[in-house]
Design a protein around this motif. Structure first.
Motif, short mmCIF file in Angstrom:
data_model
loop_
_atom_site.label_atom_id
_atom_site.label_comp_id
_atom_site.label_asym_id
_atom_site.label_seq_id
_atom_site.Cartn_x
_atom_site.Cartn_y
_atom_site.Cartn_z
N SER A 129 0.83 -1.20 0.00
CA SER A 129 0.00 0.00 0.00
C SER A 129 0.87 1.26 0.00
CB SER A 129 -0.92 -0.01 1.22
OG SER A 129 -1.76 1.11 1.20
N TYR A 130 1.92 1.26 0.82
CA TYR A 130 2.84 2.40 0.85
C TYR A 130 3.46 2.62 -0.54
CZ TYR A 130 7.21 4.91 1.34
OH TYR A 130 8.25 5.79 1.14
N HIS A 131 3.97 1.55 -1.15
CA HIS A 131 4.63 1.67 -2.45
C HIS A 131 3.64 2.07 -3.55
CE1 HIS A 131 8.61 0.63 -1.15
NE2 HIS A 131 8.17 -0.47 -0.56
N LEU A 132 2.41 1.62 -3.44
CA LEU A 132 1.39 2.04 -4.41
C LEU A 132 1.14 3.55 -4.32
CD1 LEU A 132 -1.07 -0.96 -4.08
CD2 LEU A 132 0.19 -0.31 -6.16
N ARG A 133 1.13 4.08 -3.11
CA ARG A 133 0.93 5.53 -2.94
C ARG A 133 2.10 6.31 -3.56
NH1 ARG A 133 -0.87 3.70 2.03
NH2 ARG A 133 1.03 4.40 3.09
N VAL A 134 3.32 5.79 -3.43
CA VAL A 134 4.48 6.44 -4.04
C VAL A 134 4.33 6.44 -5.57
CG1 VAL A 134 6.99 6.32 -4.40
CG2 VAL A 134 6.02 5.91 -2.12
N LEU A 135 3.92 5.30 -6.12
CA LEU A 135 3.72 5.20 -7.58
C LEU A 135 2.61 6.14 -8.05
CD1 LEU A 135 4.08 1.35 -8.09
CD2 LEU A 135 5.67 3.12 -8.89
#
Length: 194
Positions: free
Chosen positions: A56-62
């Motif tokens: 979820s964290y990495h999706l928000r960065v993307l």
């Protein structure tokens, strides 16, 4: 299942955006969304052996970097599904070679591309017998040593991409069509004795 238009490209021109995609897990997650279509953080977590909090964290960065967006076709109000906005990412290496951190991220991305080639090759080698003779004969690598100008090399790589898309259009709905990873690379090597 909505996938990005097969010709859409996100052009990266700044180090911060390149940094967002250079992370090993983020680049794998983006590739998965491009190839397999929309997914939730939990689904991606299971696919990559990560917690849904991490994905979820990495999706928000993307998302912040403009690589993905919320899928307009959400299955329910609880699980947020994400989709890739572009099928490809491009950048000019020369724009990131000034010794800044951008150069580091460009090198990391070239490394990720090489790792993808190795992983796809090793996976096929492990599973080759299960694919049958037709796929065993069709799959593989080749290399060509040719003298080209920078302009001709760039044109060749672009043309190969067009040919790949042409063949995909011809085959995508045919029986027996499978997802095939096609890798294209071109680097000057100078004069060699090989």
């Amino acid at each position: 299942m909505s996938k990005p238009d097969r010709t859409s490209v996100k052009r990266v021109t700044d180090a911060a955006t390149l940094k967002a995609i250079a992370h090993p897990l983020r680049v794998r997650m983006l590739g998965e969304l491009r190839m397999e279509g929309p997914a939730t953080a939990s689904e991606l977590g299971r696919r990559f052996g990560e917690s849904s909090g991490t994905t979820s964290y990495h999706l928000r960065v993307l998302e912040k970097a403009g690589f993905i967006e919320a899928d307009p076709e959400q299955p329910n109000a609880r699980d947020k599904r994400w989709r890739a906005m572009h099928m490809y990412t491009s950048w000019k290496n020369s724009e990131f070679q000034d010794g800044s951190e951008g150069a580091e991220f460009a090198r990391a991305m070239r490394r990720r591309q090489l790792e993808n080639v190795i992983a796809a090759t090793e996976r096929f080698e492990e599973e080759a017998a299960t694919w049958g003779p037709a796929w065993m004969d069709a799959a593989g690598h080749s290399d060509h040593g040719v003298r080209l100008t920078p302009a001709a090399a760039g044109e060749l790589i672009k043309r190969i991409g067009e040919i790949v898309r042409e063949y995909e259009t011809r085959s995508e709905n045919e029986p027996g069509a499978e997802l095939v990873r096609v890798f294209v690379a071109g680097f000057p090597v100078g004069d060699t004795d090989n």
